[in-house]
Design a protein around this motif. Structure first.
Motif, PDB file in Angstrom:
ATOM      1  N   LYS A  32      27.489   8.026 -17.861  1.00  0.00           N
ATOM      2  CA  LYS A  32      26.469   7.127 -17.327  1.00  0.00           C
ATOM      3  C   LYS A  32      26.422   7.295 -15.826  1.00  0.00           C
ATOM      4  O   LYS A  32      27.439   7.582 -15.182  1.00  0.00           O
ATOM      5  CB  LYS A  32      26.820   5.677 -17.702  1.00  0.00           C
ATOM      6  CG  LYS A  32      25.828   4.627 -17.233  1.00  0.00           C
ATOM      7  CD  LYS A  32      26.268   3.248 -17.723  1.00  0.00           C
ATOM      8  CE  LYS A  32      25.276   2.171 -17.315  1.00  0.00           C
ATOM      9  NZ  LYS A  32      25.689   0.828 -17.804  1.00  0.00           N
ATOM     10  N   ALA A  42      27.439  13.502 -15.574  1.00  0.00           N
ATOM     11  CA  ALA A  42      27.206  12.568 -16.676  1.00  0.00           C
ATOM     12  C   ALA A  42      27.333  13.270 -18.025  1.00  0.00           C
ATOM     13  O   ALA A  42      27.886  12.713 -18.979  1.00  0.00           O
ATOM     14  CB  ALA A  42      25.828  11.936 -16.532  1.00  0.00           C
ATOM     15  N   LEU A  84      31.722   8.361 -15.836  1.00  0.00           N
ATOM     16  CA  LEU A  84      30.987   7.257 -15.228  1.00  0.00           C
ATOM     17  C   LEU A  84      30.775   7.650 -13.768  1.00  0.00           C
ATOM     18  O   LEU A  84      31.725   7.716 -12.989  1.00  0.00           O
ATOM     19  CB  LEU A  84      31.769   5.950 -15.313  1.00  0.00           C
ATOM     20  CG  LEU A  84      31.137   4.754 -14.571  1.00  0.00           C
ATOM     21  CD1 LEU A  84      29.745   4.461 -15.121  1.00  0.00           C
ATOM     22  CD2 LEU A  84      32.018   3.517 -14.688  1.00  0.00           C
ATOM     23  N   ILE A 107      20.149  10.377 -20.266  1.00  0.00           N
ATOM     24  CA  ILE A 107      21.377   9.830 -19.675  1.00  0.00           C
ATOM     25  C   ILE A 107      21.195   8.352 -19.358  1.00  0.00           C
ATOM     26  O   ILE A 107      20.205   7.954 -18.729  1.00  0.00           O
ATOM     27  CB  ILE A 107      21.750  10.591 -18.380  1.00  0.00           C
ATOM     28  CG1 ILE A 107      21.953  12.082 -18.672  1.00  0.00           C
ATOM     29  CG2 ILE A 107      22.991   9.983 -17.737  1.00  0.00           C
ATOM     30  CD1 ILE A 107      23.080  12.385 -19.616  1.00  0.00           C
ATOM     31  N   ASP A 108      22.145   7.547 -19.786  1.00  0.00           N
ATOM     32  CA  ASP A 108      22.111   6.125 -19.449  1.00  0.00           C
ATOM     33  C   ASP A 108      22.271   5.938 -17.947  1.00  0.00           C
ATOM     34  O   ASP A 108      23.026   6.677 -17.295  1.00  0.00           O
ATOM     35  CB  ASP A 108      23.246   5.381 -20.157  1.00  0.00           C
ATOM     36  CG  ASP A 108      22.993   5.228 -21.646  1.00  0.00           C
ATOM     37  OD1 ASP A 108      21.832   5.396 -22.070  1.00  0.00           O
ATOM     38  OD2 ASP A 108      23.959   4.958 -22.380  1.00  0.00           O
ATOM     39  N   PHE A 109      21.592   4.937 -17.408  1.00  0.00           N
ATOM     40  CA  PHE A 109      21.705   4.669 -15.973  1.00  0.00           C
ATOM     41  C   PHE A 109      21.579   3.175 -15.702  1.00  0.00           C
ATOM     42  O   PHE A 109      21.149   2.402 -16.561  1.00  0.00           O
ATOM     43  CB  PHE A 109      20.638   5.446 -15.184  1.00  0.00           C
ATOM     44  CG  PHE A 109      19.219   4.985 -15.462  1.00  0.00           C
ATOM     45  CD1 PHE A 109      18.646   3.942 -14.729  1.00  0.00           C
ATOM     46  CD2 PHE A 109      18.472   5.599 -16.449  1.00  0.00           C
ATOM     47  CE1 PHE A 109      17.356   3.527 -14.996  1.00  0.00           C
ATOM     48  CE2 PHE A 109      17.173   5.183 -16.723  1.00  0.00           C
ATOM     49  CZ  PHE A 109      16.613   4.139 -15.995  1.00  0.00           C
ATOM     50  N   GLU A 110      21.952   2.821 -14.504  1.00  0.00           N
ATOM     51  CA  GLU A 110      21.865   1.427 -14.057  1.00  0.00           C
ATOM     52  C   GLU A 110      21.613   1.441 -12.553  1.00  0.00           C
ATOM     53  O   GLU A 110      21.995   2.392 -11.861  1.00  0.00           O
ATOM     54  CB  GLU A 110      23.170   0.684 -14.376  1.00  0.00           C
ATOM     55  CG  GLU A 110      23.142  -0.809 -14.109  1.00  0.00           C
ATOM     56  CD  GLU A 110      24.423  -1.502 -14.541  1.00  0.00           C
ATOM     57  OE1 GLU A 110      24.731  -2.580 -13.979  1.00  0.00           O
ATOM     58  OE2 GLU A 110      25.123  -0.951 -15.433  1.00  0.00           O
TER      59      GLU A 110
END
Length: 499
Positions: A4, A77, A82, A109-112
């Motif tokens: 992530k 990622a 992380l 890809i997960d992201f925040e």
């Protein structure tokens, strides 16, 4: 399994402006990809276990092209990490955060996003400029000084002038002349207050307050460099009235703290509370001795001692961790008198419900041994300390005929995190003081910095032994009146006040 990516806004430089969420995320990272504009205090929060990737990016200087940075984030990622992408200011305010997400989204890809405090608001605030004020302006407009395709942004200056609000230009120092010329051509009064603010929120922030007509000349005369922002509007006239950052007791001071990571917070927090910018360079760390037969024997036979002696906060921590691991607690120390080398060590004991019976007037090993030589007549002493400790303690006990067991608790290891950055700042004269709390921190600092003219370094030392070690390397030293953290802070405050 993919990892992530979290885009974190690091703020403008002052570590206190990093958000709580940003700090929490940073401390969980496997990999941190960061820019040059990220403050040293924020970088110090990166855990030792995280791998650092410096992409060297700052205004008008991108040694690693943006597309390569995007690729780095993707590859890390895809490797299951992380990844924290640490960006100065806010990731989405002219920070190219959107560009970095596009490639990640394409590959699922997960992201925040963790927003950050933007320099557009915080830097003027630290310079005493409120970007809005009901008597001056009720609107704020943030403009980039350059774009992806041009070194100077294409700006409709006439429309900006008609807005009659505060104008903040980010990344605009190289385009300052065209910005001021454009504003004048667009109808702005030549006497409109304007300011350029360099390295805002850091110890070496500078400001030039002028007018739109004279700002370029005055900024050049002051040799203003990037990173800096330009503010235009009536609110700039309030800077002299509202300036505050430099007025703090240690405002404008940059200090290197060399204490071990687990002990640095007390000194760091006191310095930052007084306005100093702290660069943490933990030059030593402690490692408990494994399978410590000498300590196991001592803990099994505590009844043979009349005194137990501690010579550092780290020693206290490690001793009680081992005590707890053996299923023992402070009741095992019943009947023992306790000696501590100084206030910090005594405080660490007090946190565990124990008050010391002896603390020497001068906080060093020789004085501790001399005091015990008088107080401990007829009893055996348990000394708990580093494997390599000062011989002055045992020499004093030998001279007094006091029996003792000198039990090593830990090894002192030297560390070299962030040494390159600190060396660069020292060479540029950007470090005002280095704080040393023990002779071992001096040795660790010198080893970390390497080949350097240490006669350029000004140091605050907690005591004479520490100062003597520093002087071996030609470091200029001043010694705190009492061997305490509070005394070191007071000395720094006095020195800064006298400048």
């Amino acid at each position: 399994m993919n990892g992530k990516v979290i885009l974190v806004g690091a703020g403008p430089g002052d570590v206190g402006l990093l958000t709580l969420k940003g700090k929490a995320v940073l401390q969980q990272a496997d990999v941190v990809v960061y820019d040059k504009l990220v403050g040293q205090g924020v970088l110090a929060l990166i855990p030792p276990t995280a791998r650092r990737i410096d992409v060297g990016k700052r205004a008008s200087h991108h040694p690693i092209p943006q597309h390569q940075i995007n690729q780095i984030l993707l590859e890390e990622a895809l490797a299951g990490n992380l990844v924290v992408r640490l960006k100065g200011g806010d990731p989405f305010l002219f920070g190219r955060g959107g560009e970095e997400l596009e490639l990640l989204v394409q590959h699922g890809i997960d992201f925040e996003i963790v927003p950050g405090v933007t320099s557009a608001l915080s830097v003027p605030a630290y310079a005493g400029i409120p970007v809005t004020h009901r008597d001056c302006t009720s609107s704020l407009h943030i403009i980039t000084g350059h774009t992806k395709t041009a070194p100077e942004a294409q700006i409709d200056f006439a429309s900006l002038v008609k807005l009659k609000g505060t104008l903040v230009f980010l990344m605009g120092v190289s385009a300052m002349e065209s910005i001021c010329t454009g504003l004048l051509a667009g109808g702005m009064s030549p006497d409109m207050p304007a300011a350029v603010l360099e390295r805002g929120t850091t110890a070496h922030q500078r400001r030039v307050v002028s007018t739109v007509q004279n700002l370029v000349h005055d900024a050049q005369a002051a040799n203003i460099k990037t990173p800096a922002i330009i503010v235009v509007g009536k609110v700039c006239a309030l800077a002299e009235q509202f300036h505050w950052a430099e007025e703090r007791p240690l405002g404008g001071v940059r200090i290197v703290v060399t204490r071990p990571r687990e002990l640095a917070s007390t000194l760091t927090e006191k310095l930052r509370a007084l306005g100093a910018e702290v660069v943490e360079l933990p030059s030593i760390q402690t490692a408990a001795i494994e399978n410590n037969a000498a300590l196991a024997f001592a803990l099994t036979n505590l009844g043979r001692y009349g005194w137990i002696t501690f010579t550092s906060p780290s020693g206290v921590r490690i001793f009680f961790e081992e005590l707890r691991a053996r299923g023992q607690d402070i009741r095992s120390l019943a009947g023992l008198k306790i000696a501590a080398i100084g206030s910090a060590t005594a405080h660490e004991l007090e946190k565990r419900g124990l008050l010391v019976d002896l603390k020497p007037s001068a906080y060093n090993a020789g004085q501790l041994g001399a005091a015990l030589g008088v107080a401990a007549k007829g009893t055996r002493i348990l000394i708990t300390r580093a494997r390599v400790g000062s011989p002055d303690l045992t020499a004093a006990l030998d001279a007094a005929g006091i029996p003792y067991d000198d039990v090593p608790l830990y090894d002192t290891l030297y560390t070299y995190e962030q040494a390159d950055s600190v060396r660069e700042q020292l060479a540029c004269g950007e470090i005002d003081y280095v704080a040393f709390t023990s002779a071992s921190t001096v040795r660790g600092f010198v080893g970390a910095i390497g080949d350097f003219d240490f006669s350029q370094v000004n140091a605050i030392c907690i005591g004479e032994q520490t100062a003597l070690e520093a002087q071996k390397h030609r470091i200029k030293t001043v010694i705190a009146q009492a061997a305490t953290i509070d005394s070191m802070v007071a000395l720094l405050t006095d020195l800064h006040r006298q400048k």
